[in-house]
Design a protein around this motif. Structure first.
Motif, short mmCIF file in Angstrom:
data_model
loop_
_atom_site.label_atom_id
_atom_site.label_comp_id
_atom_site.label_asym_id
_atom_site.label_seq_id
_atom_site.Cartn_x
_atom_site.Cartn_y
_atom_site.Cartn_z
N GLY A 117 -44.60 36.85 19.03
CA GLY A 117 -45.41 35.42 18.72
C GLY A 117 -44.49 34.11 18.97
O GLY A 117 -45.07 32.94 18.72
N LYS A 118 -43.22 34.48 19.05
CA LYS A 118 -42.29 33.20 19.34
C LYS A 118 -42.45 32.53 20.64
O LYS A 118 -42.71 33.14 21.63
CB LYS A 118 -40.87 33.54 18.92
CG LYS A 118 -40.55 33.77 17.46
CD LYS A 118 -39.06 34.39 17.36
CE LYS A 118 -38.91 34.98 15.94
NZ LYS A 118 -37.26 35.25 15.90
N THR A 119 -42.06 31.31 20.88
CA THR A 119 -41.84 30.72 21.91
C THR A 119 -40.44 30.66 22.29
O THR A 119 -39.57 30.88 21.46
CB THR A 119 -42.54 29.06 21.88
OG1 THR A 119 -41.21 28.45 21.18
CG2 THR A 119 -43.69 28.88 21.19
N THR A 120 -40.18 30.39 23.54
CA THR A 120 -38.93 30.48 24.28
C THR A 120 -38.11 29.21 23.61
O THR A 120 -36.64 29.54 23.33
CB THR A 120 -39.07 30.31 25.70
OG1 THR A 120 -39.83 31.49 26.39
CG2 THR A 120 -37.64 30.18 26.65
N LYS A 121 -38.70 28.40 23.29
CA LYS A 121 -38.10 27.02 22.85
C LYS A 121 -37.44 27.73 21.22
O LYS A 121 -36.56 27.40 20.93
CB LYS A 121 -38.97 26.06 22.62
CG LYS A 121 -38.24 24.84 22.00
CD LYS A 121 -39.17 23.50 21.87
CE LYS A 121 -38.57 22.37 21.29
NZ LYS A 121 -39.35 21.15 21.29
N GLU A 122 -38.24 28.37 20.63
CA GLU A 122 -37.89 28.96 19.11
C GLU A 122 -36.85 29.83 19.21
O GLU A 122 -35.84 29.88 18.49
CB GLU A 122 -39.11 29.50 18.53
CG GLU A 122 -40.34 28.36 17.99
CD GLU A 122 -41.37 29.27 17.43
OE1 GLU A 122 -42.08 28.77 16.35
OE2 GLU A 122 -41.86 30.12 18.13
N ILE A 123 -36.94 30.73 20.29
CA ILE A 123 -36.17 31.89 20.57
C ILE A 123 -34.62 31.40 20.93
O ILE A 123 -33.79 31.81 20.27
CB ILE A 123 -36.45 32.71 21.78
CG1 ILE A 123 -37.93 33.30 21.37
CG2 ILE A 123 -35.61 33.74 21.99
CD1 ILE A 123 -38.52 34.00 22.59
N ARG A 124 -34.41 30.14 21.43
CA ARG A 124 -33.37 29.59 22.23
C ARG A 124 -32.82 28.34 21.24
O ARG A 124 -32.12 27.63 21.73
CB ARG A 124 -33.45 29.24 23.36
CG ARG A 124 -33.80 30.59 24.32
CD ARG A 124 -33.54 30.61 25.71
NE ARG A 124 -31.89 30.25 25.93
CZ ARG A 124 -31.60 30.43 27.30
NH1 ARG A 124 -32.61 30.83 28.31
NH2 ARG A 124 -30.28 30.19 27.82
N LEU A 125 -33.62 28.21 20.08
CA LEU A 125 -33.14 26.86 19.41
C LEU A 125 -31.79 27.25 18.76
O LEU A 125 -31.06 26.12 18.97
CB LEU A 125 -34.05 27.14 17.92
CG LEU A 125 -34.14 25.67 17.29
CD1 LEU A 125 -34.64 24.61 18.14
CD2 LEU A 125 -35.23 25.81 16.11
N ASP A 126 -31.45 28.21 18.33
CA ASP A 126 -29.87 28.46 18.20
C ASP A 126 -29.30 29.01 19.27
O ASP A 126 -29.33 30.30 19.21
CB ASP A 126 -29.76 28.94 16.83
CG ASP A 126 -28.18 29.39 16.51
OD1 ASP A 126 -27.43 29.10 17.29
OD2 ASP A 126 -28.08 29.87 15.38
#
Length: 177
Positions: free
Chosen positions: A48-57
């Motif tokens: 359920g995560k977005t790519t933006k959330e996944i690559r935030l860090d």
């Protein structure tokens, strides 16, 4: 001392056709390992995560990708002919891009020796769900990937932009020499 392998790396900047080339090699019956970063993104998106959330860090993301590559290579027979969508040294380029210390990646890269490195020349850039890079970053990655493998002593074979079947014929002709 590094261990010689029967492994080949298909690498290149984002949107250079790596995934489609690897998929076609797998279709032809070759062992082909998909890109670790795309697998990681797909796993996290399934939660359920977005790519933006996944690559935030980005630093943590790159470390996870690096660990996945180590785990995959550790499980593989060094004698089996395998095509990898990006080898461990590809992480050197991404570490450098994100101002991370590439020393652990370089150290790990020296443990095993790939047979040949194929860098796919760029195709027109296309965004997709897994890509966060822009045109400038893609150009920089193309250079960093070439330097990462060259600096580790590999002779890099450039694969010109052609239809997938022609690229694969080119690659297979080089490994059968």
């Amino acid at each position: 001392m590094s261990i010689n392998t029967n492994w080949y790396v298909i690498t290149g900047a984002p949107s250079s056709g790596k995934t489609k080339t690897i998929e076609y090699l797998a279709f032809l019956g070759y062992a082909a390992i998909p890109e670790a970063s795309r697998i990681l993104i797909d796993i996290e998106r399934s939660k359920g995560k977005t790519t933006k959330e996944i690559r935030l860090d980005e630093a943590e993301f790159q470390r996870k990708v690096f660990q996945m590559k180590i785990e995959t290579e550790t499980r593989m027979s060094t004698e089996q002919l395998v095509f990898f969508d990006g080898g461990i040294p590809s992480s050197v380029a991404y570490y450098q891009l994100h101002d991370l210390d590439p020393a652990p990646v370089i150290e790990e890269s020296r443990k095993r020796k790939y047979r040949t490195i194929f860098i796919l020349d760029r195709l027109p850039f296309e965004k997709d769900y897994a890509r966060v890079e822009d045109e400038g970053t893609v150009n920089k990655l193309d250079r960093l990937l070439y330097e990462a493998y060259s600096d580790l002593g590999y002779e890099v074979v450039r694969v010109p932009p052609q239809p997938i079947e022609e690229r694969v014929k080119f690659i297979l002709s080089k490994i059968n020499q």
